[in-house]
Write a protein that holds these residues in place. Structure first.
Motif, short mmCIF file in Angstrom:
data_model
loop_
_atom_site.label_atom_id
_atom_site.label_comp_id
_atom_site.label_asym_id
_atom_site.label_seq_id
_atom_site.Cartn_x
_atom_site.Cartn_y
_atom_site.Cartn_z
N GLY A 19 0.83 -1.21 0.00
CA GLY A 19 0.00 0.00 0.00
C GLY A 19 0.86 1.25 0.00
N THR A 20 0.23 2.39 0.24
CA THR A 20 0.95 3.67 0.18
C THR A 20 0.94 4.42 1.51
OG1 THR A 20 -1.07 4.72 -0.65
CG2 THR A 20 0.52 3.97 -2.29
N GLU A 21 0.10 3.98 2.45
CA GLU A 21 0.01 4.70 3.73
C GLU A 21 1.26 4.46 4.57
OE1 GLU A 21 -3.07 5.21 7.49
OE2 GLU A 21 -3.63 4.00 5.78
N ASN A 22 1.88 5.57 5.00
CA ASN A 22 3.11 5.50 5.82
C ASN A 22 4.22 4.71 5.13
OD1 ASN A 22 2.28 7.11 7.95
ND2 ASN A 22 1.32 5.39 9.02
N PHE A 23 4.22 4.72 3.79
CA PHE A 23 5.24 3.97 3.04
C PHE A 23 5.75 4.82 1.88
CE2 PHE A 23 6.31 0.77 -0.35
CZ PHE A 23 7.44 0.26 0.28
N THR A 24 7.07 5.01 1.85
CA THR A 24 7.73 5.72 0.76
C THR A 24 8.71 4.76 0.10
OG1 THR A 24 7.62 7.74 2.07
CG2 THR A 24 9.09 7.78 0.16
N PHE A 25 8.73 4.72 -1.23
CA PHE A 25 9.57 3.74 -1.91
C PHE A 25 10.56 4.41 -2.86
CE2 PHE A 25 10.40 0.89 -5.55
CZ PHE A 25 11.09 -0.10 -4.87
N TYR A 26 11.81 3.89 -2.85
CA TYR A 26 12.86 4.34 -3.77
C TYR A 26 13.40 3.13 -4.52
CZ TYR A 26 13.06 8.60 -0.89
OH TYR A 26 12.76 9.76 -0.22
N LYS A 27 13.43 3.24 -5.86
CA LYS A 27 14.01 2.16 -6.67
C LYS A 27 15.45 2.53 -7.00
CE LYS A 27 13.57 -0.45 -10.98
NZ LYS A 27 12.89 -0.60 -12.27
N ILE A 28 16.40 1.98 -6.26
CA ILE A 28 17.83 2.23 -6.51
C ILE A 28 18.64 1.00 -6.11
CG2 ILE A 28 17.70 4.74 -6.13
CD1 ILE A 28 19.21 4.13 -3.45
N ASN A 29 19.89 0.97 -6.54
CA ASN A 29 20.84 -0.05 -6.13
C ASN A 29 21.55 0.38 -4.86
OD1 ASN A 29 20.72 -2.03 -8.28
ND2 ASN A 29 21.65 -0.48 -9.60
N LEU A 30 21.80 -0.56 -3.96
CA LEU A 30 22.57 -0.26 -2.75
C LEU A 30 23.98 0.23 -3.10
CD1 LEU A 30 21.88 -3.13 -0.17
CD2 LEU A 30 20.59 -1.05 -0.60
N ALA A 68 27.96 -10.59 -8.74
CA ALA A 68 26.69 -10.00 -8.28
C ALA A 68 26.63 -9.99 -6.75
CB ALA A 68 25.51 -10.80 -8.84
N TYR A 69 27.26 -10.98 -6.13
CA TYR A 69 27.25 -11.08 -4.67
C TYR A 69 28.20 -10.06 -4.03
CZ TYR A 69 24.41 -15.16 -5.34
OH TYR A 69 23.37 -15.98 -5.71
N ILE A 70 29.32 -9.83 -4.69
CA ILE A 70 30.26 -8.82 -4.19
C ILE A 70 29.63 -7.42 -4.30
CG2 ILE A 70 32.53 -7.78 -4.48
CD1 ILE A 70 32.50 -10.70 -3.36
N ASP A 71 29.00 -7.16 -5.44
CA ASP A 71 28.39 -5.84 -5.64
C ASP A 71 27.31 -5.55 -4.61
OD1 ASP A 71 30.02 -5.46 -7.82
OD2 ASP A 71 28.50 -5.97 -9.31
N SER A 72 26.37 -6.46 -4.48
CA SER A 72 25.23 -6.21 -3.60
C SER A 72 25.56 -6.45 -2.14
CB SER A 72 24.06 -7.12 -4.01
OG SER A 72 22.97 -6.93 -3.16
N ASN A 73 26.18 -7.59 -1.84
CA ASN A 73 26.32 -8.00 -0.45
C ASN A 73 27.54 -7.40 0.25
OD1 ASN A 73 24.31 -9.55 -1.54
ND2 ASN A 73 25.10 -11.51 -0.84
N ILE A 74 28.55 -6.98 -0.52
CA ILE A 74 29.73 -6.36 0.10
C ILE A 74 29.74 -4.85 -0.15
CG2 ILE A 74 32.25 -6.33 0.21
CD1 ILE A 74 31.05 -8.92 1.29
N VAL A 75 29.74 -4.44 -1.42
CA VAL A 75 29.76 -2.99 -1.72
C VAL A 75 28.48 -2.33 -1.20
CG1 VAL A 75 29.87 -1.25 -3.55
CG2 VAL A 75 31.21 -3.36 -3.76
N GLY A 76 27.34 -2.96 -1.47
CA GLY A 76 26.07 -2.40 -1.01
C GLY A 76 26.01 -2.30 0.50
N PHE A 77 26.49 -3.34 1.19
CA PHE A 77 26.44 -3.31 2.66
C PHE A 77 27.40 -2.26 3.23
CE2 PHE A 77 27.24 -5.21 6.96
CZ PHE A 77 25.96 -5.02 7.45
N THR A 78 28.51 -2.04 2.56
CA THR A 78 29.42 -0.97 2.98
C THR A 78 28.70 0.37 2.96
OG1 THR A 78 31.33 -2.17 2.07
CG2 THR A 78 31.62 0.18 2.50
N ASN A 79 27.89 0.60 1.92
CA ASN A 79 27.14 1.86 1.84
C ASN A 79 26.10 1.96 2.95
OD1 ASN A 79 28.58 2.73 -0.39
ND2 ASN A 79 27.10 1.93 -1.88
N ILE A 80 25.47 0.84 3.30
CA ILE A 80 24.52 0.83 4.42
C ILE A 80 25.24 1.23 5.72
CG2 ILE A 80 23.17 -0.70 5.91
CD1 ILE A 80 21.65 -0.17 3.43
N LEU A 81 26.40 0.64 5.95
CA LEU A 81 27.16 0.95 7.16
C LEU A 81 27.59 2.42 7.19
CD1 LEU A 81 29.40 -2.25 7.30
CD2 LEU A 81 27.70 -1.60 9.02
#
Length: 339
Positions: A50-61, A97-110
């Motif tokens: 739904g859309t209530e109290n929810f905002t969505f962004y389509k991007i890569n980590l 694909a695993y290095i990009d998402s799970n390592i590089v992406g997680f670095t950006n999260i941190l």
């Protein structure tokens, strides 16, 4: 609270978003909606939020500039990282694909969590980190130095990276080792989905390790309940932790690891029987050897989880499978009518 969830178009992420919104939280969702499997089900999961109290962004980590901009604008209190390149076997075909998402992406999260003063980072790890361990049940105090797939290695890396940020920047991090999650809106590449689809269509199913597999199947609602409780319990330093006898599941820093599993392994053939019982059909079976990267058995020790949040998963296989099959039949019946 405002809670940022990555992987909101995913199986667990969509369920969790709905749960947290129902509890009064505001959810900011991030997902790249990649084509690892059919994007239609991802788009439909998003619609179900739904859309209530929810905002969505389509991007890569991996897009560090866009990630930083979202954190700066949204100012989340809590971050729950469920986005990852999933699947053990696909990591043999497409390791990058695993290095990009799970390592590089997680670095950006941190980095974003650190710079934007996030109060608590929760992130998905995996039971696959136990790798070559044969001691059962798997305990978060076990050594996990022998992963059997690159996917598992990236998940162990996430735990190590999180500890570094807990130590250096006092960022509370909580890692969750999920054990074979299943249920409505599940992934098409997972056994339950593939088995149900094949049996419905009178096609044979591939039964690996000749059926001699044990899995600690965990129903998605139990996973989501545990996460929603942990949102309120940021990791704390363990005053009893010592470097002379270091416990891998906690630290002098605000860092904690939990197993989230059913604590009740089920034979793969029993799992198949539950689907057959619900559908009223017997599956045609191709018995196969164990696949590279797979482990024969998983079994979660969840004592820490129960002690800290007074909850442990206990949905039975038949109940969980019944709910999945009901959803599957309704979802694809609706889809065929839409065509």
């Amino acid at each position: 609270m405002k809670i940022l969830i990555t992987g909101t178009a995913g199986f667990i992420g969509s369920h969790l978003s709905k749960k947290l919104i129902s509890q009064g939280h505001e959810v900011v969702g991030i997902d790249n909606i990649n084509d690892y499997y059919d994007v239609t089900i991802k788009e439909d999961r998003l619609k179900s939020i739904g859309t209530e109290n929810f905002t969505f962004y389509k991007i890569n980590l991996e897009d560090d500039a866009s990630m930083d901009e979202i954190f700066k604008n949204e100012k989340p209190n809590v971050v729950i990282n469920l986005a990852a390149q999933a699947g053990v076997r696909y990591s043999l075909e497409n390791p990058r694909a695993y290095i990009d998402s799970n390592i590089v992406g997680f670095t950006n999260i941190l980095e974003c969590s650190r710079h934007h003063k996030v109060e608590h980072l929760i992130y998905a790890s995996s039971s696959s980190v136990y790798g070559a361990n044969t001691s059962k049940p798997f305990s978060t105090s076990d050594n996990i130095d022998h992963p059997l797939s690159l996917y598992a290695a990236t998940k162990k890396s996430n735990e190590l990276m999180a500890h570094t940020y807990s130590h250096l920047y006092n960022l509370p991090t909580t890692g969750l080792r999920f054990f074979t999650v299943y249920g409505p809106w599940g992934r098409p590449d997972m056994a339950l989905f593939k088995f149900t689809k094949a049996i419905v269509n009178d096609e044979a199913i591939d039964v690996y390790n000749h059926g001699k597999m044990m899995r600690d199947f965990t129903y998605v609602d139990d996973i989501v309940e545990a996460i929603s409780r942990l949102v309120q319990k940021p990791a704390q330093p363990n005053p009893e932790w010592t470097g002379d006898n270091p416990d891998p599941s906690s630290s002098y820093a605000p860092y904690k690891i939990y197993n989230i599993g059913n604590n009740s392994p089920v034979r793969l053939m029993e799992f198949v029987e539950a689907i057959e019982n619900k559908l009223g059909k017997v599956a045609k079976k191709n018995y196969m050897d164990l696949q590279p990267g797979d482990v024969p058995e998983t079994y979660a020790n969840v004592d820490d989880l129960f002690n800290n949040i007074d909850f442990k998963p206990e949905t039975t296989i038949q109940d969980g499978v019944n709910k999945f099959v009901d959803w599957y039949l309704e979802y694809y019946s609706t889809k065929s009518k839409e065509k």
